[in-house]
Design a protein around this motif. Structure first.
Motif, PDB file in Angstrom:
ATOM      1  N   TYR A 107      -1.787  11.388   1.537  1.00  0.00           N
ATOM      2  CA  TYR A 107      -0.535  10.966   2.179  1.00  0.00           C
ATOM      3  C   TYR A 107      -0.710   9.639   2.930  1.00  0.00           C
ATOM      4  CZ  TYR A 107       0.776  15.714   1.089  1.00  0.00           C
ATOM      5  OH  TYR A 107       1.025  16.878   0.432  1.00  0.00           O
ATOM      6  N   HIS A 108      -1.510   8.742   2.375  1.00  0.00           N
ATOM      7  CA  HIS A 108      -1.695   7.376   2.881  1.00  0.00           C
ATOM      8  C   HIS A 108      -2.426   7.288   4.214  1.00  0.00           C
ATOM      9  CE1 HIS A 108       0.803   5.797  -0.325  1.00  0.00           C
ATOM     10  NE2 HIS A 108       1.677   6.739  -0.057  1.00  0.00           N
ATOM     11  N   TRP A 109      -3.137   8.335   4.615  1.00  0.00           N
ATOM     12  CA  TRP A 109      -3.833   8.277   5.898  1.00  0.00           C
ATOM     13  C   TRP A 109      -4.987   7.280   5.869  1.00  0.00           C
ATOM     14  CZ3 TRP A 109      -2.288   9.644  10.498  1.00  0.00           C
ATOM     15  CH2 TRP A 109      -1.245  10.549  10.595  1.00  0.00           C
ATOM     16  N   ARG A 110      -5.732   7.190   4.761  1.00  0.00           N
ATOM     17  CA  ARG A 110      -6.817   6.198   4.685  1.00  0.00           C
ATOM     18  C   ARG A 110      -6.271   4.786   4.778  1.00  0.00           C
ATOM     19  NH1 ARG A 110      -9.857   7.428  -0.542  1.00  0.00           N
ATOM     20  NH2 ARG A 110      -7.992   8.618  -0.917  1.00  0.00           N
ATOM     21  N   ALA A 111      -5.168   4.525   4.129  1.00  0.00           N
ATOM     22  CA  ALA A 111      -4.540   3.202   4.217  1.00  0.00           C
ATOM     23  C   ALA A 111      -4.067   2.927   5.642  1.00  0.00           C
ATOM     24  CB  ALA A 111      -3.370   3.107   3.244  1.00  0.00           C
ATOM     25  N   ALA A 112      -3.548   3.941   6.315  1.00  0.00           N
ATOM     26  CA  ALA A 112      -3.086   3.770   7.686  1.00  0.00           C
ATOM     27  C   ALA A 112      -4.250   3.433   8.613  1.00  0.00           C
ATOM     28  CB  ALA A 112      -2.375   5.034   8.170  1.00  0.00           C
ATOM     29  N   TYR A 113      -5.394   4.107   8.424  1.00  0.00           N
ATOM     30  CA  TYR A 113      -6.567   3.797   9.254  1.00  0.00           C
ATOM     31  C   TYR A 113      -7.039   2.365   9.016  1.00  0.00           C
ATOM     32  CZ  TYR A 113      -6.931   8.801  10.211  1.00  0.00           C
ATOM     33  OH  TYR A 113      -6.686  10.077  10.600  1.00  0.00           O
ATOM     34  N   GLY A 114      -7.044   1.936   7.765  1.00  0.00           N
ATOM     35  CA  GLY A 114      -7.437   0.567   7.455  1.00  0.00           C
ATOM     36  C   GLY A 114      -6.465  -0.447   8.032  1.00  0.00           C
ATOM     37  N   LEU A 115      -5.168  -0.150   7.955  1.00  0.00           N
ATOM     38  CA  LEU A 115      -4.169  -1.052   8.514  1.00  0.00           C
ATOM     39  C   LEU A 115      -4.284  -1.139  10.033  1.00  0.00           C
ATOM     40  CD1 LEU A 115      -1.086  -0.138   6.327  1.00  0.00           C
ATOM     41  CD2 LEU A 115      -2.235  -2.353   6.422  1.00  0.00           C
ATOM     42  N   MET A 116      -4.578  -0.012  10.680  1.00  0.00           N
ATOM     43  CA  MET A 116      -4.757  -0.042  12.132  1.00  0.00           C
ATOM     44  C   MET A 116      -5.969  -0.878  12.518  1.00  0.00           C
ATOM     45  SD  MET A 116      -3.735   3.736  13.487  1.00  0.00           S
ATOM     46  CE  MET A 116      -3.953   4.771  12.057  1.00  0.00           C
ATOM     47  N   LEU A 143       0.823  -1.214   0.000  1.00  0.00           N
ATOM     48  CA  LEU A 143       0.000   0.000   0.000  1.00  0.00           C
ATOM     49  C   LEU A 143       0.858   1.265   0.000  1.00  0.00           C
ATOM     50  CD1 LEU A 143      -2.858  -0.942   2.485  1.00  0.00           C
ATOM     51  CD2 LEU A 143      -3.025  -0.632   0.017  1.00  0.00           C
ATOM     52  N   SER A 144       2.027   1.204   0.598  1.00  0.00           N
ATOM     53  CA  SER A 144       2.885   2.389   0.629  1.00  0.00           C
ATOM     54  C   SER A 144       3.511   2.691  -0.731  1.00  0.00           C
ATOM     55  CB  SER A 144       3.983   2.220   1.672  1.00  0.00           C
ATOM     56  OG  SER A 144       4.918   1.260   1.243  1.00  0.00           O
ATOM     57  N   MET A 145       3.498   1.720  -1.640  1.00  0.00           N
ATOM     58  CA  MET A 145       4.090   1.937  -2.966  1.00  0.00           C
ATOM     59  C   MET A 145       3.194   2.732  -3.900  1.00  0.00           C
ATOM     60  SD  MET A 145       5.786  -1.671  -3.870  1.00  0.00           S
ATOM     61  CE  MET A 145       6.538  -2.648  -2.611  1.00  0.00           C
ATOM     62  N   PHE A 146       1.890   2.744  -3.638  1.00  0.00           N
ATOM     63  CA  PHE A 146       0.954   3.435  -4.522  1.00  0.00           C
ATOM     64  C   PHE A 146       0.855   4.903  -4.148  1.00  0.00           C
ATOM     65  CE2 PHE A 146      -0.630  -0.984  -4.694  1.00  0.00           C
ATOM     66  CZ  PHE A 146      -0.496  -1.176  -6.060  1.00  0.00           C
ATOM     67  N   PRO A 147       0.708   5.787  -5.151  1.00  0.00           N
ATOM     68  CA  PRO A 147       0.552   7.206  -4.837  1.00  0.00           C
ATOM     69  C   PRO A 147      -0.787   7.461  -4.144  1.00  0.00           C
ATOM     70  CG  PRO A 147       0.349   6.817  -7.201  1.00  0.00           C
ATOM     71  CD  PRO A 147       0.725   5.516  -6.585  1.00  0.00           C
ATOM     72  N   SER A 148      -0.799   8.489  -3.320  1.00  0.00           N
ATOM     73  CA  SER A 148      -2.005   8.793  -2.560  1.00  0.00           C
ATOM     74  C   SER A 148      -2.148  10.304  -2.410  1.00  0.00           C
ATOM     75  CB  SER A 148      -1.922   8.139  -1.184  1.00  0.00           C
ATOM     76  OG  SER A 148      -2.988   8.524  -0.387  1.00  0.00           O
ATOM     77  N   ARG A 149      -3.375  10.782  -2.537  1.00  0.00           N
ATOM     78  CA  ARG A 149      -3.624  12.214  -2.377  1.00  0.00           C
ATOM     79  C   ARG A 149      -3.648  12.642  -0.914  1.00  0.00           C
ATOM     80  NH1 ARG A 149      -6.689  14.703  -7.048  1.00  0.00           N
ATOM     81  NH2 ARG A 149      -6.572  13.094  -8.629  1.00  0.00           N
TER      82      ARG A 149
END
Length: 80
Positions: A24-33, A16-22
């Protein structure tokens, strides 16, 4: 199987960290948490606190900015 789930969580976080994000990956971080909570519980039940400690260190290393912001929020900005 719980160790495999923890390793898959780490691999998913890296992918998930490899893909660009508008945002700054906060949505991915919430999902990972949210996904980490059942993995930690499963690790605790099946492997004990040692595996949970290793997983927590890995997760803290991967999610260092949300962790830092959370510590800053909880302490009122005095630490971090």
């Amino acid at each position: 199987m719980s160790i495999v789930a923890g390793c898959l969580w780490v691999v998913l976080a890296q992918v998930l960290s490899m893909f660009p994000s508008r945002d700054y990956h906060w949505r991915a971080a919430y999902g990972l948490m949210a996904l980490a909570v059942p993995v930690v519980a499963w690790l605790w039940v099946s492997q004990g606190w040692g595996a949970v400690a290793v997983f927590a260190l890995a997760a803290g290393s991967i999610l260092r900015w949300p962790l830092r912001c959370g510590v800053r929020w909880m302490t009122g900005g005095r630490i971090g």
